[in-house]
Write a protein that holds these residues in place. Structure first.
Motif, PDB file in Angstrom:
ATOM      1  N   PHE A   1       0.852  -1.234   0.032  1.00  0.00           N
ATOM      2  CA  PHE A   1      -0.369   0.356  -0.030  1.00  0.00           C
ATOM      3  C   PHE A   1       0.518   1.030   0.033  1.00  0.00           C
ATOM      4  CE2 PHE A   1      -2.505  -2.971   1.991  1.00  0.00           C
ATOM      5  CZ  PHE A   1      -3.878  -3.088   1.519  1.00  0.00           C
ATOM      6  N   LYS A   2       2.203   1.089   0.908  1.00  0.00           N
ATOM      7  CA  LYS A   2       2.952   1.849   0.807  1.00  0.00           C
ATOM      8  C   LYS A   2       3.814   2.966  -0.487  1.00  0.00           C
ATOM      9  CE  LYS A   2       6.864   3.634   3.091  1.00  0.00           C
ATOM     10  NZ  LYS A   2       7.430   4.162   4.311  1.00  0.00           N
ATOM     11  N   SER A   3       4.081   1.246  -1.097  1.00  0.00           N
ATOM     12  CA  SER A   3       4.950   1.732  -2.721  1.00  0.00           C
ATOM     13  C   SER A   3       3.627   2.374  -3.416  1.00  0.00           C
ATOM     14  CB  SER A   3       5.101   0.270  -3.711  1.00  0.00           C
ATOM     15  OG  SER A   3       6.417   0.279  -2.225  1.00  0.00           O
ATOM     16  N   GLU A   4       2.108   1.636  -3.548  1.00  0.00           N
ATOM     17  CA  GLU A   4       1.262   2.068  -4.381  1.00  0.00           C
ATOM     18  C   GLU A   4       0.834   3.802  -4.634  1.00  0.00           C
ATOM     19  OE1 GLU A   4      -2.728   0.498  -5.351  1.00  0.00           O
ATOM     20  OE2 GLU A   4      -1.988  -1.124  -3.765  1.00  0.00           O
ATOM     21  N   LEU A   5       0.993   4.688  -3.006  1.00  0.00           N
ATOM     22  CA  LEU A   5       1.025   5.400  -2.422  1.00  0.00           C
ATOM     23  C   LEU A   5       1.849   6.652  -2.872  1.00  0.00           C
ATOM     24  CD1 LEU A   5      -1.600   7.875  -1.499  1.00  0.00           C
ATOM     25  CD2 LEU A   5      -0.034   7.001   0.897  1.00  0.00           C
ATOM     26  N   GLN A   6       2.249   5.792  -2.788  1.00  0.00           N
ATOM     27  CA  GLN A   6       4.284   7.174  -2.927  1.00  0.00           C
ATOM     28  C   GLN A   6       4.166   7.304  -5.154  1.00  0.00           C
ATOM     29  OE1 GLN A   6       7.384   4.476  -0.773  1.00  0.00           O
ATOM     30  NE2 GLN A   6       8.013   5.765   0.484  1.00  0.00           N
ATOM     31  N   SER A   7       3.305   5.530  -5.558  1.00  0.00           N
ATOM     32  CA  SER A   7       4.011   6.095  -6.706  1.00  0.00           C
ATOM     33  C   SER A   7       3.070   7.112  -7.091  1.00  0.00           C
ATOM     34  CB  SER A   7       3.692   4.561  -7.105  1.00  0.00           C
ATOM     35  OG  SER A   7       3.105   4.605  -9.193  1.00  0.00           O
ATOM     36  N   VAL A   8       1.985   7.304  -6.430  1.00  0.00           N
ATOM     37  CA  VAL A   8       0.378   8.982  -6.774  1.00  0.00           C
ATOM     38  C   VAL A   8       1.717   9.369  -6.263  1.00  0.00           C
ATOM     39  CG1 VAL A   8      -1.338   9.121  -6.510  1.00  0.00           C
ATOM     40  CG2 VAL A   8      -1.562   6.935  -6.338  1.00  0.00           C
ATOM     41  N   VAL A   9       1.705  10.315  -5.116  1.00  0.00           N
ATOM     42  CA  VAL A   9       2.230  10.889  -4.724  1.00  0.00           C
ATOM     43  C   VAL A   9       3.637  11.746  -5.912  1.00  0.00           C
ATOM     44  CG1 VAL A   9       3.455  12.225  -2.901  1.00  0.00           C
ATOM     45  CG2 VAL A   9       2.136  10.709  -2.910  1.00  0.00           C
TER      46      VAL A   9
ATOM     47  N   LEU B   1      -6.580   8.736  -2.158  1.00  0.00           N
ATOM     48  CA  LEU B   1      -7.986   8.071  -1.234  1.00  0.00           C
ATOM     49  C   LEU B   1      -8.392   6.262  -1.578  1.00  0.00           C
ATOM     50  CD1 LEU B   1     -10.064  10.918  -1.862  1.00  0.00           C
ATOM     51  CD2 LEU B   1      -8.419  10.259   0.332  1.00  0.00           C
ATOM     52  N   GLU B   2      -8.576   6.148  -2.395  1.00  0.00           N
ATOM     53  CA  GLU B   2      -8.501   4.145  -2.854  1.00  0.00           C
ATOM     54  C   GLU B   2      -7.803   3.941  -2.183  1.00  0.00           C
ATOM     55  OE1 GLU B   2      -8.781   0.711  -4.597  1.00  0.00           O
ATOM     56  OE2 GLU B   2      -7.444   2.278  -5.482  1.00  0.00           O
ATOM     57  N   ILE B   3      -6.416   3.654  -2.140  1.00  0.00           N
ATOM     58  CA  ILE B   3      -5.580   3.495  -1.611  1.00  0.00           C
ATOM     59  C   ILE B   3      -5.073   3.453  -0.063  1.00  0.00           C
ATOM     60  CG2 ILE B   3      -2.943   2.724  -1.024  1.00  0.00           C
ATOM     61  CD1 ILE B   3      -2.755   4.356  -4.092  1.00  0.00           C
ATOM     62  N   ILE B   4      -5.519   4.502  -0.035  1.00  0.00           N
ATOM     63  CA  ILE B   4      -6.358   4.039   1.766  1.00  0.00           C
ATOM     64  C   ILE B   4      -7.330   3.238   2.110  1.00  0.00           C
ATOM     65  CG2 ILE B   4      -6.143   5.848   3.156  1.00  0.00           C
ATOM     66  CD1 ILE B   4      -4.804   8.403   2.104  1.00  0.00           C
ATOM     67  N   SER B   5      -7.754   3.097   1.604  1.00  0.00           N
ATOM     68  CA  SER B   5      -9.088   2.998   2.126  1.00  0.00           C
ATOM     69  C   SER B   5      -9.426   1.585   1.537  1.00  0.00           C
ATOM     70  CB  SER B   5     -10.584   3.589   0.944  1.00  0.00           C
ATOM     71  OG  SER B   5     -11.160   4.862   1.597  1.00  0.00           O
ATOM     72  N   ARG B   6      -8.429   0.906   0.748  1.00  0.00           N
ATOM     73  CA  ARG B   6      -8.185  -0.627   1.244  1.00  0.00           C
ATOM     74  C   ARG B   6      -7.027  -1.045   1.963  1.00  0.00           C
ATOM     75  NH1 ARG B   6      -5.033  -1.969  -3.239  1.00  0.00           N
ATOM     76  NH2 ARG B   6      -4.421   0.055  -4.418  1.00  0.00           N
ATOM     77  N   ALA B   7      -5.741  -0.249   1.804  1.00  0.00           N
ATOM     78  CA  ALA B   7      -5.280  -0.219   3.582  1.00  0.00           C
ATOM     79  C   ALA B   7      -5.823  -0.291   4.238  1.00  0.00           C
ATOM     80  CB  ALA B   7      -3.817   0.823   3.068  1.00  0.00           C
ATOM     81  N   GLU B   8      -7.115   0.505   4.784  1.00  0.00           N
ATOM     82  CA  GLU B   8      -7.433   0.426   6.142  1.00  0.00           C
ATOM     83  C   GLU B   8      -8.951  -0.947   5.992  1.00  0.00           C
ATOM     84  OE1 GLU B   8     -10.800   3.829   8.763  1.00  0.00           O
ATOM     85  OE2 GLU B   8     -10.525   3.373   6.209  1.00  0.00           O
ATOM     86  N   GLU B   9      -9.717  -1.218   4.970  1.00  0.00           N
ATOM     87  CA  GLU B   9     -10.023  -2.595   5.066  1.00  0.00           C
ATOM     88  C   GLU B   9      -9.264  -3.527   4.873  1.00  0.00           C
ATOM     89  OE1 GLU B   9     -11.841  -2.986   1.280  1.00  0.00           O
ATOM     90  OE2 GLU B   9     -12.698  -0.757   1.549  1.00  0.00           O
ATOM     91  N   TYR B  10      -7.935  -3.746   5.268  1.00  0.00           N
ATOM     92  CA  TYR B  10      -6.995  -4.742   5.155  1.00  0.00           C
ATOM     93  C   TYR B  10      -6.412  -4.680   6.762  1.00  0.00           C
ATOM     94  CZ  TYR B  10      -2.745  -7.508   5.385  1.00  0.00           C
ATOM     95  OH  TYR B  10      -1.765  -7.868   5.946  1.00  0.00           O
ATOM     96  N   PHE B  11      -6.670  -3.537   7.106  1.00  0.00           N
ATOM     97  CA  PHE B  11      -5.827  -3.329   8.529  1.00  0.00           C
ATOM     98  C   PHE B  11      -7.215  -4.006   9.626  1.00  0.00           C
ATOM     99  CE2 PHE B  11      -7.335  -1.214  12.861  1.00  0.00           C
ATOM    100  CZ  PHE B  11      -5.628  -1.096  13.163  1.00  0.00           C
ATOM    101  N   ASN B  12      -8.824  -3.292   8.925  1.00  0.00           N
ATOM    102  CA  ASN B  12      -9.963  -3.585   9.733  1.00  0.00           C
ATOM    103  C   ASN B  12     -10.039  -6.381  10.044  1.00  0.00           C
ATOM    104  OD1 ASN B  12     -10.994  -2.013  11.105  1.00  0.00           O
ATOM    105  ND2 ASN B  12     -11.384  -1.209   9.291  1.00  0.00           N
ATOM    106  N   SER B  13      -9.671  -6.172   8.673  1.00  0.00           N
ATOM    107  CA  SER B  13      -9.884  -7.310   8.475  1.00  0.00           C
ATOM    108  C   SER B  13      -8.793  -8.421   9.599  1.00  0.00           C
ATOM    109  CB  SER B  13      -9.909  -7.460   6.707  1.00  0.00           C
ATOM    110  OG  SER B  13      -9.544  -9.160   6.565  1.00  0.00           O
ATOM    111  N   LYS B  14      -7.631  -7.680   9.268  1.00  0.00           N
ATOM    112  CA  LYS B  14      -5.930  -8.942   9.708  1.00  0.00           C
ATOM    113  C   LYS B  14      -6.691  -8.252  10.987  1.00  0.00           C
ATOM    114  CE  LYS B  14      -1.842  -8.108  10.462  1.00  0.00           C
ATOM    115  NZ  LYS B  14      -0.541  -7.317  10.420  1.00  0.00           N
TER     116      LYS B  14
END
Length: 201
Positions: A3-11, A62-75
């Motif tokens: 998720f970090k790499s994806e977001l860094q790529s967008v930034v 924003l979509e990457i952050i939402s996916r990271a949050e979903e992963y966190f909640n699921s884990k």
């Protein structure tokens, strides 16, 4: 890709888009090929194009952050459910709570225990309550962040992406470039799942 790499790529992409737009405006202004009205029209076109790209970048961030949050909640939920069903794990936790109640743990013992239970929010809450009741509040500092603290990281990150990956007016906007650089620095403090690394907590 994390998720970090994806977001860094967008930034990075947003930063490059912003740099390109700023340089394109400078080149047009310095070319001598435009009348004042022509320059205004050119700047307006560049700003319009940048706005469209910036909106896409923001939505992707924003979509990457939402996916990271979903992963966190699921884990988090899976860890808790799995541990609740494990009698050996529960017996170990009961033993830890008993040792806390009897003030039988050294600082080193407690640090080792936290390492074993840090990924289970329910166990950490139980340990925190036991520490408070046994007046061992000094040990609370060794406990990891709560689930609420970790979720706040996602919310703060969302606010910053909305604020810094934004369709600004490009001409002479060096402040926007500095803001994006700040966002890159903030991302450097997060792990692959967009949580604060231990040294930053």
């Amino acid at each position: 890709m994390s998720f970090k790499s994806e977001l860094q790529s967008v930034v990075n992409r947003h930063q490059n888009n912003l740099n390109s737009a700023i340089n394109e405006i400078k080149a047009a202004e310095n070319s001598g090929n435009y009348t004042p009205n022509g320059i205004r029209a050119k700047v307006e076109t560049i700003n319009k194009e940048f706005k469209a790209v910036a909106e896409i970048n923001q939505a992707q961030g924003l979509e990457i952050i939402s996916r990271a949050e979903e992963y966190f909640n699921s884990k988090n939920q899976n860890n808790t459910v799995s541990n609740l069903r494990d009698p050996g794990y529960q017996a170990g936790l009961a033993n830890v709570l008993n040792l806390i109640e009897k003030n039988a743990l050294s600082e080193k013992d407690f640090i080792d225990i936290v390492a074993a239970y840090k990924d289970d929010e329910l166990s950490i809450k139980s340990i925190r309550m036991a520490l408070v009741e046994s007046k061992k509040s000094a040990f609370v500092a060794y406990l990891p962040e709560t689930r609420e603290d970790k979720l706040k990281v996602f919310e703060d990150l969302r606010k910053n992406v909305r604020k810094f990956i934004y369709p600004v007016t490009v001409d002479n906007n060096i402040t926007a470039l500095m803001s994006v650089s700040w966002l890159q620095t903030a991302l450097g403090k997060l792990d692959d799942n967009l949580q604060l690394t231990e040294g930053e907590q």
